[in-house]
Design a protein around this motif. Structure first.
Motif, mmCIF file in Angstrom:
data_model
loop_
_atom_site.group_PDB
_atom_site.id
_atom_site.type_symbol
_atom_site.label_atom_id
_atom_site.label_comp_id
_atom_site.label_asym_id
_atom_site.label_seq_id
_atom_site.Cartn_x
_atom_site.Cartn_y
_atom_site.Cartn_z
ATOM 1 N N LEU A 53 -11.485 -1.000 7.610
ATOM 2 C CA LEU A 53 -10.445 -2.065 7.183
ATOM 3 C C LEU A 53 -8.967 -1.757 8.187
ATOM 4 O O LEU A 53 -8.275 -2.781 8.336
ATOM 5 N N ALA A 54 -8.630 -0.386 8.270
ATOM 6 C CA ALA A 54 -7.331 -0.341 9.137
ATOM 7 C C ALA A 54 -7.614 -0.794 10.497
ATOM 8 O O ALA A 54 -6.686 -1.148 10.968
ATOM 9 N N GLN A 55 -8.732 -0.723 11.095
ATOM 10 C CA GLN A 55 -8.805 -1.028 12.490
ATOM 11 C C GLN A 55 -8.928 -2.536 12.383
ATOM 12 O O GLN A 55 -8.244 -3.123 13.375
ATOM 13 N N LEU A 56 -9.266 -3.319 11.430
ATOM 14 C CA LEU A 56 -9.228 -4.786 11.386
ATOM 15 C C LEU A 56 -7.869 -5.159 11.207
ATOM 16 O O LEU A 56 -7.313 -6.175 11.802
ATOM 17 N N GLU A 57 -7.191 -4.347 10.412
ATOM 18 C CA GLU A 57 -5.685 -4.887 10.037
ATOM 19 C C GLU A 57 -5.004 -4.461 11.312
ATOM 20 O O GLU A 57 -4.033 -5.346 11.628
ATOM 21 N N GLN A 58 -5.120 -3.521 12.065
ATOM 22 C CA GLN A 58 -4.459 -3.148 13.506
ATOM 23 C C GLN A 58 -4.776 -4.233 14.419
ATOM 24 O O GLN A 58 -4.054 -4.474 15.193
ATOM 25 N N ALA A 59 -6.009 -4.650 14.414
ATOM 26 C CA ALA A 59 -6.046 -5.799 15.415
ATOM 27 C C ALA A 59 -5.558 -7.210 14.815
ATOM 28 O O ALA A 59 -5.731 -8.090 15.736
ATOM 29 N N GLY A 60 -4.987 -7.219 13.701
ATOM 30 C CA GLY A 60 -4.402 -8.361 13.340
ATOM 31 C C GLY A 60 -5.491 -9.475 12.767
ATOM 32 O O GLY A 60 -5.110 -10.550 12.524
ATOM 33 N N LEU A 61 -6.658 -9.022 12.483
ATOM 34 C CA LEU A 61 -7.618 -9.846 12.075
ATOM 35 C C LEU A 61 -7.755 -9.861 10.297
ATOM 36 O O LEU A 61 -7.989 -11.050 9.630
ATOM 37 N N VAL A 62 -6.991 -8.935 9.652
ATOM 38 C CA VAL A 62 -6.957 -9.042 8.203
ATOM 39 C C VAL A 62 -5.388 -8.345 7.988
ATOM 40 O O VAL A 62 -4.657 -7.769 8.699
ATOM 41 N N HIS A 63 -5.192 -8.714 6.533
ATOM 42 C CA HIS A 63 -3.782 -8.349 6.028
ATOM 43 C C HIS A 63 -4.162 -7.743 4.501
ATOM 44 O O HIS A 63 -5.272 -7.982 3.926
ATOM 45 N N SER A 64 -3.350 -6.901 4.325
ATOM 46 C CA SER A 64 -3.496 -6.407 2.944
ATOM 47 C C SER A 64 -2.323 -6.471 2.045
ATOM 48 O O SER A 64 -1.269 -6.556 2.374
ATOM 49 N N ARG A 65 -2.444 -6.264 0.676
ATOM 50 C CA ARG A 65 -1.129 -6.116 -0.117
ATOM 51 C C ARG A 65 -1.587 -5.521 -1.484
ATOM 52 O O ARG A 65 -2.883 -5.442 -1.651
ATOM 53 N N ARG A 66 -0.794 -5.027 -2.063
ATOM 54 C CA ARG A 66 -0.762 -4.219 -3.269
ATOM 55 C C ARG A 66 -0.913 -5.188 -4.584
ATOM 56 O O ARG A 66 0.086 -5.790 -4.553
ATOM 57 N N GLN A 67 -1.777 -5.046 -5.463
ATOM 58 C CA GLN A 67 -1.990 -5.746 -6.538
ATOM 59 C C GLN A 67 -2.115 -4.486 -7.746
ATOM 60 O O GLN A 67 -3.373 -4.372 -8.034
ATOM 61 N N GLY A 68 -1.088 -4.251 -8.356
ATOM 62 C CA GLY A 68 -1.362 -3.055 -9.289
ATOM 63 C C GLY A 68 -1.774 -1.993 -8.560
ATOM 64 O O GLY A 68 -1.261 -1.338 -7.706
ATOM 65 N N ARG A 69 -2.874 -1.298 -9.124
ATOM 66 C CA ARG A 69 -3.754 -0.081 -8.415
ATOM 67 C C ARG A 69 -4.468 -0.312 -7.315
ATOM 68 O O ARG A 69 -4.996 0.335 -6.859
ATOM 69 N N HIS A 70 -4.601 -1.845 -7.008
ATOM 70 C CA HIS A 70 -5.527 -2.022 -6.078
ATOM 71 C C HIS A 70 -4.819 -2.649 -4.847
ATOM 72 O O HIS A 70 -3.778 -3.102 -4.980
ATOM 73 N N ILE A 71 -5.752 -2.534 -3.770
ATOM 74 C CA ILE A 71 -5.301 -3.037 -2.354
ATOM 75 C C ILE A 71 -6.301 -4.291 -2.246
ATOM 76 O O ILE A 71 -7.517 -3.741 -2.250
ATOM 77 N N ILE A 72 -5.607 -5.360 -2.005
ATOM 78 C CA ILE A 72 -6.404 -6.552 -1.755
ATOM 79 C C ILE A 72 -6.282 -6.900 -0.305
ATOM 80 O O ILE A 72 -5.168 -6.877 0.290
#
Length: 111
Positions: A53-72
């Motif tokens: 997921l870090a590779q996909l995020e670094q490539a700008g394909l996905v993004h993440s957000r924290r929602q409570g204890r979870h990462i979406i």
């Protein structure tokens, strides 16, 4: 989309687990999925998935957000379409009459 951005995206998608995660997130829509749900669906351990997921995020394909204890994680809404547009604009299309079941017919040598 420029060539460097496209290259990074295609490199990130060239690994089967990352491609499957990207497909899953694209299908999930803008709400995305918890990292744990992605791991369960793909059958990979959390640490392995985190790397992908870090590779996909670094490539700008996905993004993440924290929602409570979870990462979406969610797919960027326009990225799949922009990648397809890039290929069509950069590589052109093959005329339908030139297509065969085995791909485009070779161009005859000019002499």
């Amino acid at each position: 989309m420029d060539i460097l951005t496209a290259t990074m995206a295609f490199a990130a998608l060239s690994q089967p687990t990352r491609l499957e995660a990207f497909r899953l997130l694209a299908q999930a829509g803008p709400d995305g999925l918890r990292a744990g749900a992605i791991a369960d669906h793909l059958g990979v351990v959390a640490s392995t998935l985190s790397h992908h997921l870090a590779q996909l995020e670094q490539a700008g394909l996905v993004h993440s957000r924290r929602q409570g204890r979870h990462i979406i994680y969610a797919c960027h809404p326009t990225r799949p379409e922009r990648l397809c547009d890039y290929l069509i604009e950069s590589c052109g299309t093959v005329a339908v009459e030139q297509r065969t079941p085995f791909g485009p017919q070779p161009v005859a040598a000019r002499g």
